[in-house]
Design an enzyme around this catalytic site. Structure first.
Site, PDB file in Angstrom:
ATOM      1  N   CYS A   1      15.177  29.016 -26.709  1.00  0.00           N
ATOM      2  CA  CYS A   1      16.007  28.872 -25.497  1.00  0.00           C
ATOM      3  C   CYS A   1      17.465  28.631 -25.864  1.00  0.00           C
ATOM      4  O   CYS A   1      18.375  29.145 -25.210  1.00  0.00           O
ATOM      5  CB  CYS A   1      15.528  27.687 -24.653  1.00  0.00           C
ATOM      6  SG  CYS A   1      13.849  27.845 -24.081  1.00  0.00           S
TER       7      CYS A   1
ATOM      8  N   ASP B   1      21.420  42.841  -1.326  1.00  0.00           N
ATOM      9  CA  ASP B   1      20.582  42.637  -0.135  1.00  0.00           C
ATOM     10  C   ASP B   1      19.565  41.503  -0.335  1.00  0.00           C
ATOM     11  O   ASP B   1      18.686  41.301   0.494  1.00  0.00           O
ATOM     12  CB  ASP B   1      19.840  43.934   0.224  1.00  0.00           C
ATOM     13  CG  ASP B   1      18.993  44.464  -0.942  1.00  0.00           C
ATOM     14  OD1 ASP B   1      18.965  43.813  -2.013  1.00  0.00           O
ATOM     15  OD2 ASP B   1      18.354  45.519  -0.786  1.00  0.00           O
TER      16      ASP B   1
HETATM   17  C1  BEZ Z   1      11.535  27.775 -27.777  1.00  0.00           C
HETATM   18  O1  BEZ Z   1      12.397  27.882 -26.907  1.00  0.00           O
HETATM   19  O2  BEZ Z   1      11.825  27.770 -28.970  1.00  0.00           O
HETATM   20  C2  BEZ Z   1      10.081  27.669 -27.400  1.00  0.00           C
HETATM   21  C3  BEZ Z   1       9.722  27.065 -26.205  1.00  0.00           C
HETATM   22  C4  BEZ Z   1       8.379  26.976 -25.889  1.00  0.00           C
HETATM   23  C5  BEZ Z   1       7.402  27.503 -26.723  1.00  0.00           C
HETATM   24  C6  BEZ Z   1       7.793  28.113 -27.898  1.00  0.00           C
HETATM   25  C7  BEZ Z   1       9.131  28.205 -28.228  1.00  0.00           C
END
Ligand code: BEZ
Length: 258
Positions: free
Chosen positions: A82, A172
């Site tokens: 992330c 929309d």
């Molecule tokens: C990550 O963002 O690294 C991650 C999050 C949840 C499960 C596996 C990886």
């Protein structure tokens, strides 16, 4: 935290009415196991919700406000994949702005946690600024409502993590694209921008884009357009590819907006 319980109740009642009127199930109806039975479908109106974000409270419908919008979700703050993704989106903000796309992320933690995490994201990707809001969804209300859970990845309590969903809504407020990646696979935001280019070309110029298309490549005249209408619509012309069937359905035209 989702606020405005009264507003939410009114909207839910309207959605139930709509569901019984149209015979369609409500998007995001919970199956009781914490995963949604019903994901959003192409053409569905964006759910209307109010949420706390790193930039204050956002009413999603007002946020879209006649623009294109992307909503993408994350399993958790302070997770490695992330962190790379939010940095990449920060770096691409000029590209989203160029295309008139409002950006909104979601992660299942509170705003305080998001704000601390942003410092890590910007440190990991120094050329990025997280200038877009991140929704706080610590109870996963929105993740369940949107059907963006990954049953294969669970937290310590055995609750499914939020998957990596990408939703693109048109001006929309209707869903134009959804992609759902498992929590363990980071997205390719070059691909997300490529798809937005294709969606906008279709919306504005009645063309489709062929396999592995990239901006600048030839496009395809949509099947619904007659040759006469295509000749009027595409001043640069179009070529019809001959095929054994003799059917004239493969028609190429230069990308109309360049
Ligand atoms: C990550 O963002 O690294 C991650 C999050 C949840 C499960 C596996 C990886």
């Amino acid at each position: 935290m989702i606020g405005h319980e009264k507003k939410t109740t009114d909207r839910t009642e309207r959605a139930v009415d709509e569901a019984s009127r149209t015979g369609r199930e409500m998007p995001g109806k919970d199956d009781g196991a914490g995963t949604s039975k019903m994901a959003l479908k192409l053409g569905d109106l964006a759910p209307s919700f109010v949420a706390e974000t790193t930039q204050g409270e956002i009413d999603f419908h007002k946020y879209i406000d006649g623009s294109w919008a992307i909503l993408f979700s994350h399993p958790n703050d302070f997770t490695p994949v992330c962190t790379t993704e939010l940095g990449a989106v920060g770096k691409f903000m000029p590209e989203f702005e160029k295309r008139g796309v409002k950006v909104l992320a979601l992660s299942c933690n509170d705003v305080e946690s998001h704000k601390a995490w942003i410092k890590d994201i910007e440190s990991f990707t120094p050329e990025a600024q997280v200038s877009y809001p991140i929704i706080s969804d610590p109870k996963r209300d929105l993740a369940v409502q949107f059907g963006m859970l990954d049953p294969d990845e669970q937290d310590a309590a055995g609750i499914p993590l939020t998957a990596r969903a990408v939703y693109v809504f048109g001006p929309d407020k209707k869903l134009k694209l959804s992609i759902l990646y498992p929590a363990t696979t980071g997205r390719n935001f070059h691909e997300v921008l490529r798809v937005i280019d294709s969606l906008q070309l279709t919306a504005n110029h009645s063309v489709a884009t062929p396999v592995n298309w990239n901006a600048g490549d030839k496009c395809m005249v949509v099947p619904g357009l007659s040759n006469e209408a295509a000749a009027a619509k595409f001043p640069k012309g179009f070529e019809t590819i001959e095929v054994p069937s003799g059917k004239q359905y493969i028609r190429l035209t230069p990308q109309p907006n360049i």
